[in-house]
Enzyme design. Structure first.
Site, short mmCIF file in Angstrom:
data_model
loop_
_atom_site.label_atom_id
_atom_site.label_comp_id
_atom_site.label_asym_id
_atom_site.label_seq_id
_atom_site.Cartn_x
_atom_site.Cartn_y
_atom_site.Cartn_z
N CYS A 91 0.84 -1.21 0.00
CA CYS A 91 0.00 0.00 0.00
C CYS A 91 0.87 1.26 0.00
O CYS A 91 1.48 1.56 -1.02
CB CYS A 91 -0.98 -0.06 1.16
SG CYS A 91 -2.42 0.99 0.88
N HIS A 118 -3.06 -5.21 1.69
CA HIS A 118 -2.33 -5.50 2.93
C HIS A 118 -2.35 -7.00 3.26
O HIS A 118 -3.15 -7.42 4.10
CB HIS A 118 -2.97 -4.75 4.11
CG HIS A 118 -2.86 -3.28 4.02
ND1 HIS A 118 -1.81 -2.58 4.57
CD2 HIS A 118 -3.67 -2.36 3.47
CE1 HIS A 118 -1.97 -1.28 4.35
NE2 HIS A 118 -3.10 -1.13 3.69
N GLU A 171 -0.53 -8.52 5.12
CA GLU A 171 -0.13 -8.67 6.52
C GLU A 171 -1.31 -8.63 7.49
O GLU A 171 -1.15 -9.00 8.65
CB GLU A 171 0.92 -7.62 6.90
CG GLU A 171 0.43 -6.18 7.01
CD GLU A 171 0.28 -5.46 5.67
OE1 GLU A 171 0.39 -6.10 4.62
OE2 GLU A 171 0.03 -4.23 5.69
N1 GLN Z 1 -3.46 6.37 0.92
C1 GLN Z 1 -2.28 6.06 1.63
C2 GLN Z 1 -1.06 6.82 1.08
O1 GLN Z 1 -1.16 7.61 0.24
C3 GLN Z 1 -1.97 4.57 1.60
C4 GLN Z 1 -2.98 3.81 2.41
C5 GLN Z 1 -2.44 2.57 3.06
O2 GLN Z 1 -1.24 2.35 3.15
N2 GLN Z 1 -3.35 1.79 3.58
O3 GLN Z 1 0.01 6.61 1.56
#
Ligand code: GLN
Length: 200
Positions: free
Chosen positions: A83, A177, A179
Protein backbone atom coordinates in the site's frame (compact mmCIF):
# COMPACT_ATOMS: atom_id res chain seq x y z
CA UNK A 1 24.00 -27.35 8.47
CA UNK A 2 21.25 -25.06 9.68
CA UNK A 3 20.82 -22.06 7.44
CA UNK A 4 20.79 -18.73 9.28
CA UNK A 5 17.43 -16.96 9.26
CA UNK A 6 17.24 -14.15 6.71
CA UNK A 7 17.88 -10.76 8.34
CA UNK A 8 15.09 -8.43 7.34
CA UNK A 9 13.98 -5.02 8.51
CA UNK A 10 10.63 -3.28 8.64
CA UNK A 11 10.82 0.47 8.06
CA UNK A 12 9.35 1.69 11.34
CA UNK A 13 8.66 5.38 10.85
CA UNK A 14 4.86 5.14 10.60
CA UNK A 15 2.23 2.61 9.57
CA UNK A 16 1.34 -1.01 10.25
CA UNK A 17 4.81 -2.08 11.33
CA UNK A 18 3.72 -4.60 13.98
CA UNK A 19 1.60 -6.64 11.57
CA UNK A 20 4.56 -7.11 9.22
CA UNK A 21 6.89 -8.04 12.07
CA UNK A 22 4.41 -10.71 13.21
CA UNK A 23 4.13 -12.29 9.74
CA UNK A 24 7.89 -12.24 9.13
CA UNK A 25 8.61 -13.77 12.55
CA UNK A 26 5.97 -16.43 11.96
CA UNK A 27 7.92 -17.33 8.81
CA UNK A 28 11.15 -17.67 10.79
CA UNK A 29 12.92 -14.47 9.75
CA UNK A 30 15.32 -12.51 11.96
CA UNK A 31 13.35 -9.26 12.06
CA UNK A 32 14.43 -5.81 13.23
CA UNK A 33 12.97 -2.32 13.08
CA UNK A 34 14.70 0.17 10.78
CA UNK A 35 14.73 3.90 11.52
CA UNK A 36 18.40 4.82 11.02
CA UNK A 37 21.11 4.21 8.39
CA UNK A 38 22.95 1.95 10.88
CA UNK A 39 19.87 -0.21 11.35
CA UNK A 40 19.45 -0.39 7.57
CA UNK A 41 23.05 -1.59 7.22
CA UNK A 42 22.24 -4.57 9.44
CA UNK A 43 19.52 -6.06 7.20
CA UNK A 44 19.50 -7.91 3.88
CA UNK A 45 15.96 -6.93 2.90
CA UNK A 46 13.39 -4.31 3.86
CA UNK A 47 9.60 -4.16 4.17
CA UNK A 48 7.87 -0.83 3.60
CA UNK A 49 4.58 -0.99 5.53
CA UNK A 50 1.18 0.46 4.77
CA UNK A 51 0.35 3.78 6.34
CA UNK A 52 0.62 7.24 4.88
CA UNK A 53 3.24 7.48 2.16
CA UNK A 54 3.74 11.26 2.44
CA UNK A 55 4.41 10.95 6.19
CA UNK A 56 6.81 8.03 5.74
CA UNK A 57 8.59 10.05 3.03
CA UNK A 58 8.90 13.10 5.30
CA UNK A 59 10.11 11.10 8.30
CA UNK A 60 12.62 9.18 6.18
CA UNK A 61 14.26 12.49 5.29
CA UNK A 62 14.14 13.69 8.90
CA UNK A 63 15.79 10.46 10.10
CA UNK A 64 18.31 10.72 7.22
CA UNK A 65 17.50 7.20 6.13
CA UNK A 66 15.97 8.12 2.75
CA UNK A 67 19.20 8.38 0.75
CA UNK A 68 20.63 5.15 2.20
CA UNK A 69 17.39 3.33 1.29
CA UNK A 70 17.50 4.72 -2.26
CA UNK A 71 21.15 3.60 -2.54
CA UNK A 72 20.42 0.08 -1.21
CA UNK A 73 17.50 -0.30 -3.67
CA UNK A 74 19.83 0.70 -6.53
CA UNK A 75 22.29 -1.86 -5.17
CA UNK A 76 19.71 -4.68 -5.43
CA UNK A 77 18.38 -4.96 -1.88
CA UNK A 78 15.10 -6.91 -1.87
CA UNK A 79 12.16 -4.72 -0.82
CA UNK A 80 8.51 -5.56 -0.29
CA UNK A 81 6.09 -2.63 -0.11
CA UNK A 82 2.41 -2.83 0.81
CA UNK A 83 0.00 0.00 0.00
CA UNK A 84 1.88 3.15 1.11
CA UNK A 85 4.99 0.98 0.71
CA UNK A 86 4.11 0.33 -2.94
CA UNK A 87 3.69 4.10 -3.45
CA UNK A 88 7.17 4.64 -1.96
CA UNK A 89 8.69 2.03 -4.28
CA UNK A 90 7.22 3.56 -7.45
CA UNK A 91 9.39 5.66 -9.74
CA UNK A 92 6.48 8.12 -10.10
CA UNK A 93 3.59 9.04 -7.81
CA UNK A 94 0.34 10.37 -9.28
CA UNK A 95 -1.87 12.49 -6.97
CA UNK A 96 0.96 12.80 -4.46
CA UNK A 97 1.36 15.83 -2.21
CA UNK A 98 3.38 18.58 -3.97
CA UNK A 99 6.58 17.90 -2.03
CA UNK A 100 6.16 14.13 -1.83
CA UNK A 101 8.99 11.93 -3.11
CA UNK A 102 9.13 8.18 -3.56
CA UNK A 103 12.24 6.08 -2.92
CA UNK A 104 11.70 4.67 -6.41
CA UNK A 105 13.15 1.59 -8.03
CA UNK A 106 10.00 0.04 -9.47
CA UNK A 107 9.45 1.19 -13.04
CA UNK A 108 5.78 2.04 -12.51
CA UNK A 109 3.48 5.01 -11.99
CA UNK A 110 1.25 4.58 -8.94
CA UNK A 111 -1.85 6.66 -8.24
CA UNK A 112 -2.55 7.33 -4.56
CA UNK A 113 -6.07 6.71 -3.28
CA UNK A 114 -7.03 5.31 -6.68
CA UNK A 115 -10.17 3.64 -5.34
CA UNK A 116 -11.51 6.68 -3.45
CA UNK A 117 -11.25 7.75 0.16
CA UNK A 118 -11.29 5.81 3.45
CA UNK A 119 -14.97 4.80 3.06
CA UNK A 120 -13.99 2.99 -0.11
CA UNK A 121 -11.94 0.42 1.71
CA UNK A 122 -12.93 -3.06 0.60
CA UNK A 123 -11.97 -6.71 0.57
CA UNK A 124 -11.60 -8.91 -2.49
CA UNK A 125 -10.57 -12.42 -3.43
CA UNK A 126 -7.77 -12.24 -5.95
CA UNK A 127 -6.34 -14.73 -8.37
CA UNK A 128 -2.55 -14.54 -8.07
CA UNK A 129 -1.22 -17.32 -10.31
CA UNK A 130 2.39 -16.70 -9.22
CA UNK A 131 1.41 -17.77 -5.68
CA UNK A 132 -0.53 -20.88 -6.62
CA UNK A 133 -4.16 -21.80 -7.11
CA UNK A 134 -5.60 -20.68 -3.81
CA UNK A 135 -6.99 -17.13 -4.11
CA UNK A 136 -5.62 -14.29 -2.02
CA UNK A 137 -8.02 -12.57 0.38
CA UNK A 138 -6.97 -8.94 0.12
CA UNK A 139 -7.85 -5.86 2.17
CA UNK A 140 -7.68 -2.52 0.35
CA UNK A 141 -7.57 0.64 2.50
CA UNK A 142 -7.38 3.94 0.62
CA UNK A 143 -5.43 1.84 -1.79
CA UNK A 144 -3.28 2.95 -4.70
CA UNK A 145 -3.27 1.36 -8.15
CA UNK A 146 -0.52 0.94 -10.70
CA UNK A 147 -1.32 2.97 -13.82
CA UNK A 148 1.81 2.47 -15.90
CA UNK A 149 3.88 -0.70 -15.93
CA UNK A 150 7.38 -0.48 -17.37
CA UNK A 151 9.18 -3.15 -19.36
CA UNK A 152 10.54 -5.76 -17.02
CA UNK A 153 7.76 -5.32 -14.47
CA UNK A 154 5.64 -8.40 -13.94
CA UNK A 155 1.98 -7.89 -13.10
CA UNK A 156 0.97 -10.39 -10.39
CA UNK A 157 -2.68 -9.45 -9.86
CA UNK A 158 -5.58 -7.20 -10.92
CA UNK A 159 -8.79 -6.02 -9.30
CA UNK A 160 -11.55 -4.33 -11.35
CA UNK A 161 -9.18 -4.29 -14.31
CA UNK A 162 -6.54 -2.37 -12.36
CA UNK A 163 -3.02 -3.54 -11.58
CA UNK A 164 -2.56 -4.00 -7.82
CA UNK A 165 0.44 -6.33 -7.40
CA UNK A 166 3.75 -6.13 -9.25
CA UNK A 167 7.26 -7.52 -9.16
CA UNK A 168 10.45 -6.30 -10.81
CA UNK A 169 13.69 -8.04 -10.00
CA UNK A 170 14.06 -7.97 -6.21
CA UNK A 171 11.20 -5.51 -5.67
CA UNK A 172 7.69 -6.63 -4.81
CA UNK A 173 4.70 -4.37 -4.25
CA UNK A 174 1.02 -4.82 -3.44
CA UNK A 175 -1.68 -2.15 -3.24
CA UNK A 176 -3.38 -4.17 -0.48
CA UNK A 177 -2.33 -5.50 2.93
CA UNK A 178 -1.52 -9.24 3.01
CA UNK A 179 -0.13 -8.67 6.52
CA UNK A 180 -3.62 -8.13 7.97
CA UNK A 181 -5.28 -11.22 6.48
CA UNK A 182 -3.05 -14.04 7.63
CA UNK A 183 -1.81 -14.27 4.04
CA UNK A 184 1.79 -15.46 4.21
CA UNK A 185 2.66 -16.14 0.60
CA UNK A 186 3.82 -12.66 -0.41
CA UNK A 187 6.12 -12.41 2.62
CA UNK A 188 7.40 -15.94 1.93
CA UNK A 189 8.18 -14.88 -1.64
CA UNK A 190 10.01 -11.78 -0.35
CA UNK A 191 12.04 -13.89 2.11
CA UNK A 192 12.96 -16.32 -0.66
CA UNK A 193 14.32 -13.37 -2.65
CA UNK A 194 16.28 -12.18 0.39
CA UNK A 195 17.79 -15.64 0.85
CA UNK A 196 18.68 -15.88 -2.82
CA UNK A 197 20.27 -12.40 -2.95
CA UNK A 198 22.12 -12.56 0.36
CA UNK A 199 23.17 -16.17 -0.11
CA UNK A 200 21.86 -16.89 3.40
N1 GLN B 1 -3.46 6.37 0.92
C1 GLN B 1 -2.28 6.06 1.63
C2 GLN B 1 -1.06 6.82 1.08
O1 GLN B 1 -1.16 7.61 0.24
C3 GLN B 1 -1.97 4.57 1.60
C4 GLN B 1 -2.98 3.81 2.41
C5 GLN B 1 -2.44 2.57 3.06
O2 GLN B 1 -1.24 2.35 3.15
N2 GLN B 1 -3.35 1.79 3.58
O3 GLN B 1 0.01 6.61 1.56
Amino acid sequence: MVRPAPRVGVLALQGDVREHVAVLEALGADVSLVRTPEQLDAVDGLVLPGGESSVIDKLSRLFEVREPIVARIADGMPVFGTCAGLILLADRILDGLPSQLPFGGLDVDVRRNAFGSQVDSFEAELAVPALGEEPVRATFIRAPAVERVGDGVEVLAHVDGRVIAVEQGNLLGTAFHPEVNGELRFHRRFLATVERVSGA
